[in-house]
Motif scaffolding. Structure first.
Motif, PDB file in Angstrom:
ATOM      1  N   TYR B 105      -5.359   1.911  -1.224  1.00  0.00           N
ATOM      2  CA  TYR B 105      -4.251   2.381  -2.052  1.00  0.00           C
ATOM      3  C   TYR B 105      -3.031   2.658  -1.198  1.00  0.00           C
ATOM      4  CZ  TYR B 105      -1.734   5.354  -5.425  1.00  0.00           C
ATOM      5  OH  TYR B 105      -0.804   5.899  -6.267  1.00  0.00           O
ATOM      6  N   SER B 108      -1.563  -0.579  -0.080  1.00  0.00           N
ATOM      7  CA  SER B 108      -1.037  -1.412  -1.145  1.00  0.00           C
ATOM      8  C   SER B 108       0.207  -0.821  -1.779  1.00  0.00           C
ATOM      9  CB  SER B 108      -2.126  -1.612  -2.205  1.00  0.00           C
ATOM     10  OG  SER B 108      -1.594  -2.210  -3.336  1.00  0.00           O
ATOM     11  N   ARG B 109       0.223   0.498  -1.983  1.00  0.00           N
ATOM     12  CA  ARG B 109       1.289   1.091  -2.779  1.00  0.00           C
ATOM     13  C   ARG B 109       2.393   1.760  -1.994  1.00  0.00           C
ATOM     14  NH1 ARG B 109      -0.617  -1.994  -6.177  1.00  0.00           N
ATOM     15  NH2 ARG B 109      -0.801  -1.337  -8.358  1.00  0.00           N
ATOM     16  N   TYR B 176      -8.044  -3.842  -0.975  1.00  0.00           N
ATOM     17  CA  TYR B 176      -6.599  -3.998  -0.844  1.00  0.00           C
ATOM     18  C   TYR B 176      -6.138  -5.244  -1.583  1.00  0.00           C
ATOM     19  CZ  TYR B 176      -2.323  -5.371   1.683  1.00  0.00           C
ATOM     20  OH  TYR B 176      -1.076  -5.783   2.021  1.00  0.00           O
ATOM     21  N   PHE B 179      -6.275  -4.469  -5.267  1.00  0.00           N
ATOM     22  CA  PHE B 179      -5.217  -3.563  -5.712  1.00  0.00           C
ATOM     23  C   PHE B 179      -3.885  -4.307  -5.831  1.00  0.00           C
ATOM     24  CE2 PHE B 179      -7.993  -0.376  -6.028  1.00  0.00           C
ATOM     25  CZ  PHE B 179      -7.927   0.761  -5.224  1.00  0.00           C
ATOM     26  N   ASN B 180      -3.678  -5.269  -4.909  1.00  0.00           N
ATOM     27  CA  ASN B 180      -2.413  -5.988  -4.939  1.00  0.00           C
ATOM     28  C   ASN B 180      -2.229  -6.775  -6.217  1.00  0.00           C
ATOM     29  OD1 ASN B 180      -1.415  -5.075  -2.560  1.00  0.00           O
ATOM     30  ND2 ASN B 180      -2.123  -6.812  -1.340  1.00  0.00           N
ATOM     31  N   ARG B 184       2.681  -3.449 -10.308  1.00  0.00           N
ATOM     32  CA  ARG B 184       3.363  -2.197 -10.016  1.00  0.00           C
ATOM     33  C   ARG B 184       3.908  -1.529 -11.271  1.00  0.00           C
ATOM     34  NH1 ARG B 184       4.889  -2.009  -4.589  1.00  0.00           N
ATOM     35  NH2 ARG B 184       3.043  -2.802  -3.540  1.00  0.00           N
ATOM     36  N   ASP B 187       2.085   1.461 -12.382  1.00  0.00           N
ATOM     37  CA  ASP B 187       2.381   2.667 -11.609  1.00  0.00           C
ATOM     38  C   ASP B 187       3.684   3.287 -12.075  1.00  0.00           C
ATOM     39  OD1 ASP B 187       0.956   2.357  -8.382  1.00  0.00           O
ATOM     40  OD2 ASP B 187       0.514   1.113 -10.129  1.00  0.00           O
ATOM     41  N   GLU B 188       4.695   2.401 -12.217  1.00  0.00           N
ATOM     42  CA  GLU B 188       6.015   2.931 -12.537  1.00  0.00           C
ATOM     43  C   GLU B 188       6.034   3.562 -13.909  1.00  0.00           C
ATOM     44  OE1 GLU B 188       8.572  -0.381 -11.802  1.00  0.00           O
ATOM     45  OE2 GLU B 188       7.810  -0.453  -9.745  1.00  0.00           O
ATOM     46  N   HIS B 197       1.341  10.715  -7.467  1.00  0.00           N
ATOM     47  CA  HIS B 197       0.656   9.556  -6.872  1.00  0.00           C
ATOM     48  C   HIS B 197      -0.850   9.707  -6.982  1.00  0.00           C
ATOM     49  CE1 HIS B 197      -0.277  11.969  -3.304  1.00  0.00           C
ATOM     50  NE2 HIS B 197       0.970  12.387  -3.341  1.00  0.00           N
ATOM     51  N   ILE B 205      -5.501   3.268 -11.121  1.00  0.00           N
ATOM     52  CA  ILE B 205      -5.942   2.262 -10.157  1.00  0.00           C
ATOM     53  C   ILE B 205      -7.462   2.221 -10.042  1.00  0.00           C
ATOM     54  CG2 ILE B 205      -5.726   1.490  -7.787  1.00  0.00           C
ATOM     55  CD1 ILE B 205      -3.092   1.373  -8.952  1.00  0.00           C
TER      56      ILE B 205
END
Lengths: 525, 295
Positions: B105, B108-109, B176, B179-180, B184, B187-188, B197, B205
């Motif tokens: 994480y 990735s983030r 990883y 997660f990619n 995004r 998340d946003e 987070h 996630i």
């Protein structure tokens, strides 16, 4: 990839405020536990004089408190636990291996110089004539045992690490000590169970080792003994009663006399690159080492080739949708991979047994083929077993890779008039290699270090006669390292670590070359 | 090698011959392969049901059937070994999944200094098998014994800690990559709604990543279950052994190998792993190829 993503429902997140409060309390509890653990460790390492661990714990604890209570360092919050384990159990041990490789650590050179001196003195001791015998009481404190004697009206207590010293607050009746603060008086049963420790116990009379020490042979009375060897601190020599002088050889880590005799134990010294050069220059070591090196490469390459060939063959054959029981077949083929490898190796070992194994007795009708004892056959057997163990993995990844090749490409081949073999050779196989390439390299690296299989199946194989270390015809580098470190009679940690470093370098090189190669493959396509 | 399918209506024997040439032989291959795969497993099961104790007695398959050996297992150290293996492997799997996912994480983030270096570093660390440093690990645990007895030599805690050293490694890479692929935007969206987070990590996630987490957990469990060399060096005495070391000492006794006892133990030891494997098969294949098959 295999994900079907659906966005979370917004309603859940609007309770963020509550969760935040709970989360903070949880964090406090966890950090309290971490700090308690850390502080306990700091005090414990202080008590045991483990200053290296102490320093590490102090740093780690400060870092943890900073990372988790500061508003910054967010990424580190997630990385920190994993990093700590990585640093201690991978990076530090690798660095320590590198350090040990440059020393002569092993049997006979186990510790630093000072403990070696004490040990030499203690093992060469005799009772000093005309000294008294003291009635002695045996004491215990955890794992340590100690002695207590009565002189005059005072009680003196000492153990292996602390010289005899007066203890206030101890009680005695006559010459028998009844209670000592901080110690437990041991009874007969406890003395019996620890007699080895007791017989080896030497309690220094004072802080000068030349004053001799107290020892007991029977648990009830103790006498003073002194070393037969006299230690001269300024000249750093030992002298026997006859006048033979042993001087310290700091290069090798032993005390030796002019006539070549040595005192044991020695101590650990750095010997530079000697461990590494020994493998090439010492002829008795160089030959087996070279054999093992070549076989390790051969074994890894052949393992990958054979398992890949069989796995690919099966993947291609059964990628055909017309074969109806495909799922069932696939489950069957995966069984050797699912069954734990170490168990399989042991089972195959039993099956290949020369005299009683089922393969010789039942399958081959009573023959006596020495599968595991003949140098060449043992190598073949190892490869055969590894084929059974490894082809399912190759089958799975080839199947996956084949299914990801777009059908249009092969159809284009058909339209251009290419036959099945040509299509395979020019279209399917290269694309397959791109996906599977890195995994083949990983499989090579894995088999290069496949200690379990070799150790379980042949134990290193028919032993090579005359080698100074216990090494055999099917030994790979890593099993040789294990044999050198633990099984060759004399444990040689320094040499074993040097061999480990060599394996590190080789494996690193191969992996690096492999990564570069696979990137090249991708560039072509 | 891939024969193109032929849609055809032909007469009986002709189409049968064509079927045989195209598909039938594959079934023969499959049957041979199944025999090859199953033979050792049948051998071990038959030996475990054979109350005789030596290798000689297991020459013919399934001559005697009796559950005696399984009963005898419980009088030995075997149940302890099973418990030890279970504890070590479960704790290792859980710890590895958590730490690897957390690390993945972060990589990735978040964008931080040393991110690229960290990823390359992990790649390099992957190249060096931890077990090569077994001498140093032995010495480290000897030293730790004084400070933290439970993390020292002969203790399961010590062994678990050694295995957890490998958490931030190949597993992190696998997660990883996965997660990619999680956009995004999720998340946003969550952050706009006020999530921190940590809440994004645990709430979004981790839940979406359950397939890959299952794979990592399984690989970690199976890996530590069958790990031999470090377990032997750390645990030292028979009463502390895990299954891998314990069963090895049984099978490798040159003089008196309790062979049928070993076979019974092997069957019992293998059942959880085989079951897990079969159950999670499709995730495993996806996970294995995840690193190499792009997109």
């Amino acid at each position: 990839m295999n994900t079907k993503l659906s966005p979370p429902t917004p309603k859940r997140l609007s309770h963020a405020r509550d969760i935040a409060a709970r989360g903070y309390v949880l964090k406090l509890i966890l950090m309290a536990l971490v700090n308690a653990f850390g502080i306990y460790g700091i005090m414990s390492s202080w008590a045991h004089s483990s200053y290296g661990i102490l320093a590490f714990l102090v740093l780690a604890l400060f870092a943890a408190d900073y990372i988790y209570f500061s508003k910054r360092a967010i990424a580190l919050k997630y990385l920190y636990p994993g990093l700590i384990f990585l640093i201690v159990y991978q990076l530090y041990v690798m660095a320590n291996t590198a350090y040990v490789a440059f020393t002569n650590y092993g049997d006979g050179h186990n510790d630093a110089k000072a403990p070696a001196i004490e040990q030499i003195l203690k093992t060469a001791d005799r009772r000093v004539a005309e000294t008294e015998t003291y009635p002695v009481t045996i004491l215990g404190k955890g794992e340590t045992i100690g002695l207590a004697i009565v002189t005059g009206n005072e009680v003196k207590v000492g153990d292996g690490d602390t010289p005899l010293a007066v203890v206030h607050g101890a009680t005695h009746t006559g010459s028998k000590v009844t209670a000592v603060p901080g110690w437990q008086v041991l009874g007969l049963a406890q003395i019996q169970s620890r007699q080895n420790d007791l017989l080896a116990l030497r309690v220094n009379m004072s802080s000068d080792p030349n004053d001799g020490w107290l020892r007991t042979d029977n648990g009830t009375s103790a006498y003073v003994a002194k070393s037969l060897l006299k230690y001269d601190a300024t000249a750093d020599t030992f002298t026997t009663a006859e006048g033979l002088v042993y001087t310290a050889n700091n290069k090798v880590g032993v005390y030796e006399a002019a006539d070549g005799s040595r005192l044991t134990p020695g101590w650990r010294v750095t010997i530079g690159f000697e461990n590494f050069t020994k493998m090439i220059t010492d002829k008795r070591l160089a030959e087996p080492f070279l054999k093992v090196l070549i076989w390790t490469f051969a074994f890894a390459v052949l393992s990958v080739l054979t398992t890949f060939a069989l796995g690919l063959f099966l993947a291609v054959v059964f990628n055909d949708p017309r074969v109806r029981a495909r799922r069932f077949y696939r489950a069957m083929f995966v069984l050797p991979y699912a069954f734990p490898a170490f168990l399989s190796a042991l089972v195959w070992k039993g099956m290949f047994n020369k005299d009683f194994g089922i393969i010789n007795q039942t399958l081959l009708g009573g023959s006596a083929i020495n599968w595991l004892g003949d140098p060449t056959l043992a190598k073949v057997t190892v490869l055969l077993v590894n084929l059974w163990l490894g082809f399912p993995y190759m089958f799975l990844i080839c199947t996956g890779a084949l299914q990801s090749i777009p059908g249009e490409l092969t159809e284009a081949g058909v339209m251009d008039g290419a036959g099945p073999w040509r299509r395979f050779r020019s279209i399917t196989f290269p694309l397959l290699l791109v996906s599977v390439g890195p995994l083949l390299i990983a499989s090579f690296a894995f088999n290069f270090n496949n200690f379990s299989l070799i150790y379980m199946l042949t134990g290193g194989g028919p032993n090579i006669p005359g080698a100074p270390i216990l090494v055999g015809d099917t030994d790979i580098l890593i099993s040789m390292v294990y044999a050198v470190a633990f099984e060759s009679g004399v444990k040689q940690y320094g040499l074993a670590s040097a061999l480990s470093i060599i394996i590190f370098v080789l494996v690193g090189l191969i992996s690096w070359l492999g990564f570069r190669q696979t990137r090249k493959l991708e560039e072509i396509l | 090698m891939k024969s193109s399918s032929q849609a055809g209506t032909a007469t009986g024997p002709e189409s049968k011959r064509r079927w045989w040439k195209a598909v039938g032989w594959k079934h023969v291959v499959a049957l041979i392969m199944i025999a090859y795969c199953l033979f050792p497993l049948l051998f071990v099961i038959s030996t475990s049901l054979n109350p005789g104790s030596t290798l000689t007695g297991s020459r013919k398959l399934f001559t005697k059937i009796s559950p005696d050996n399984y009963g005898e297992l419980f009088a030995t150290d075997f149940p302890r070994w099973m418990m030890h293996s279970f504890i070590v492997s479960s704790v290792t799997a859980v710890g590895t999944v958590l730490m690897a996912a957390a690390g993945a994480y972060a990589f990735s983030r978040f964008r931080f200094k040393g991110r690229r270096g960290g990823l390359s570093g992990l790649l390099i660390a992957q190249m060096f098998p931890q077990m090569l440093a077994f001498v140093a690990i032995f010495l480290l645990l000897l030293g730790l014994r004084d400070v933290f007895p439970e993390l020292g030599i002969t203790k399961l805690g010590g062994l678990i800690a050694v295995y957890l050293g490998g958490a931030l490694g190949a597993n992190t890479f696998l997660i990883y990559g996965f997660f990619n692929t999680i956009p995004r935007e999720l998340d946003e969206a969550a952050k706009i709604d006020g999530a921190s987070h940590a809440q994004v990590f645990w709430g979004i996630i981790m839940r979406l990543a359950s397939p890959i987490l299952a794979v990592v957990g399984l690989l970690s469990f199976v890996g530590s279950y069958g790990e031999f060399i470090l377990a032997r060096i750390v645990l030292q005495r028979p009463e502390n052994y895990t299954l891998a070391v314990g069963l090895y000492t049984w099978a490798s006794d040159e003089r008196n190998a309790p062979w049928s006892l070993f076979a019974a133990g092997a069957v019992l030891a293998a059942i959880p792993i085989v079951a897990l494997f079969m159950y999670l098969q499709k995730y495993i294949v996806a996970g294995l190829t995840a690193g190499s098959v792009k997109g």
